[in-house]
Design an enzyme around this catalytic site. Structure first.
Site, PDB file in Angstrom:
ATOM      1  N   ARG A   1      13.948  51.365  -2.232  1.00 42.94           N
ATOM      2  CA  ARG A   1      13.555  49.954  -3.253  1.00 42.94           C
ATOM      3  C   ARG A   1      12.549  50.519  -4.317  1.00 42.94           C
ATOM      4  O   ARG A   1      12.101  50.751  -5.578  1.00 42.94           O
ATOM      5  CB  ARG A   1      12.549  49.124  -2.462  1.00 42.94           C
ATOM      6  CG  ARG A   1      13.781  47.534  -2.028  1.00 42.94           C
ATOM      7  CD  ARG A   1      12.962  47.324  -1.164  1.00 42.94           C
ATOM      8  NE  ARG A   1      14.266  45.975  -0.535  1.00 42.94           N
ATOM      9  CZ  ARG A   1      15.376  46.615   0.510  1.00 42.94           C
ATOM     10  NH1 ARG A   1      15.572  47.616   0.250  1.00 42.94           N
ATOM     11  NH2 ARG A   1      16.463  45.688   0.451  1.00 42.94           N
TER      12      ARG A   1
ATOM     13  N   ASP B   1       2.586  32.851  -2.549  1.00 42.80           N
ATOM     14  CA  ASP B   1       2.677  33.873  -1.527  1.00 42.80           C
ATOM     15  C   ASP B   1       2.530  34.664  -2.577  1.00 42.80           C
ATOM     16  O   ASP B   1       2.420  34.258  -3.839  1.00 42.80           O
ATOM     17  CB  ASP B   1       4.828  33.447  -2.234  1.00 42.80           C
ATOM     18  CG  ASP B   1       5.166  34.578  -1.466  1.00 42.80           C
ATOM     19  OD1 ASP B   1       5.547  33.907  -0.347  1.00 42.80           O
ATOM     20  OD2 ASP B   1       5.481  35.758  -1.542  1.00 42.80           O
TER      21      ASP B   1
END
Ligand SMILES: C[S@@+](CC[C@H](N)C(=O)[O-])C[C@H]1O[C@@H](n2cnc3c(N)ncnc32)[C@H](O)[C@@H]1O
Length: 288
Positions: free
Chosen positions: A45, A154
């Protein structure tokens, strides 16, 4: 004759030292702790973002990540690093516990007509808070007398966009009773679109549970669902999370955790309550 017209570019190769520096930085910012076994996941990533931002190498990227005032790149990277696995009616026994045991107890002790407030963190793509909303509508008689607010949070801004949109795969709704599926969703190709009434029943907000400034205004909740997040935290971030929940809950408020999760510090701050469907934690009275 062999010609080497294209010599390899200096790659964004990430050394072990780089990984460890990044791991510490990311942990301090998000509470998420990556073990060495996750190195491939993390490096992949990082390389993706190094390439997307056109940064020359890890060092340049890491400097930008730390110094960028807007925090935009850290948010992009965080969105890639989170694990958003979830589905409707996951660990359904806790929703049964909510409507059969927790809410009846809350309203029994209620001395005002204030709304009952539920905080669902982390929400991921919304299946959990929407499951709670459906459970209340379908299985809780009190819904006609009480206002209920469901706030769902979130850290990942792209997953919150999906949650607000309410579009789900067949896999995500596979445990949903057929009648609920028909009542609350519309088929769109091979996906399912949640109806607007339910979408507007849940408010989604971006919150980093490990950032005290983010959670400061989250107060006066009666129930908190925090499921399948603490598994990504170490003991220190778990302890901080417990203290945040303590501040966020009303006296006698409840916390529901994922089935494999426990919280250090929880035993000193909360009582264990064993209901027929689930074990949950309860804050005491402020005076206790
Ligand atoms: C596996 S999902 C759990 C979703 C749902 N609660 C469930 O149990 O099905 C974990 C979520 O935690 C979120 N997350 C990770 N770190 C976080 C933090 N520091 N604050 C808030 N959310 C976080 C991720 O973005 C991800 O969506």
């Amino acid at each position: 004759m062999t010609t080497y017209a294209f010599l390899p570019e200096p790659g964004p190769g990430i050394t072990m030292e780089d990984f460890l520096k990044f791991k510490e930085f990311f942990y301090r910012r998000t509470g998420i702790s990556f073990e060495l076994s996750k190195r491939y996941f993390v490096d992949k990533r990082l390389v993706e973002r190094i390439e997307a931002t056109g940064t020359a190498n890890f060092r340049g990227y890491f400097t930008m990540l730390r110094l960028q005032v807007s925090g935009e790149e850290l948010q992009q990277l965080t969105n890639l690093m989170t694990v958003n696995e979830t589905y409707f009616l996951r660990e359904e026994y806790q929703f049964r516990c909510l409507v059969d045991s927790i809410l009846p107890e809350i309203v029994r002790h209620r001395t005002s007509s204030d709304a009952i407030r539920i905080w669902c963190i982390p929400s991921s793509s919304g299946e959990e808070p929407y499951s709670i909303a459906m459970y209340l509508l379908e299985r809780w008689g009190g819904i006609s007398q009480w206002d209920v607010e469901i706030i769902s949070s979130d850290i990942d801004t792209s997953i919150l966009r999906r949650a607000r949109g309410g579009r789900y795969s067949a896999r995500s709704v596979q445990h949903m009773p057929a009648r609920w599926l028909e009542k609350y969703f519309k088929g769109v190709g091979d996906e399912y679109q949640l109806c607007d009434d339910l979408r507007s029943a849940v408010e989604f907000t971006r919150v980093n549970l490990s950032e005290p400034a983010d959670t400061l205004s989250y107060r006066n909740f009666d129930v908190i669902f925090c499921r399948n997040l603490l598994i990504y935290f170490d003991d220190v971030s778990r302890a901080t999370a417990v203290e945040t929940f303590y501040e966020a809950l009303n006296p006698l408020g409840f916390i529901c955790l994922g089935h494999s999760e426990s919280m250090s510090r929880i035993s000193s701050l909360f009582k264990v309550r064993k209901f027929p469907d689930a074990i949950v934690y309860q804050k005491g009275l402020e005076t206790e």
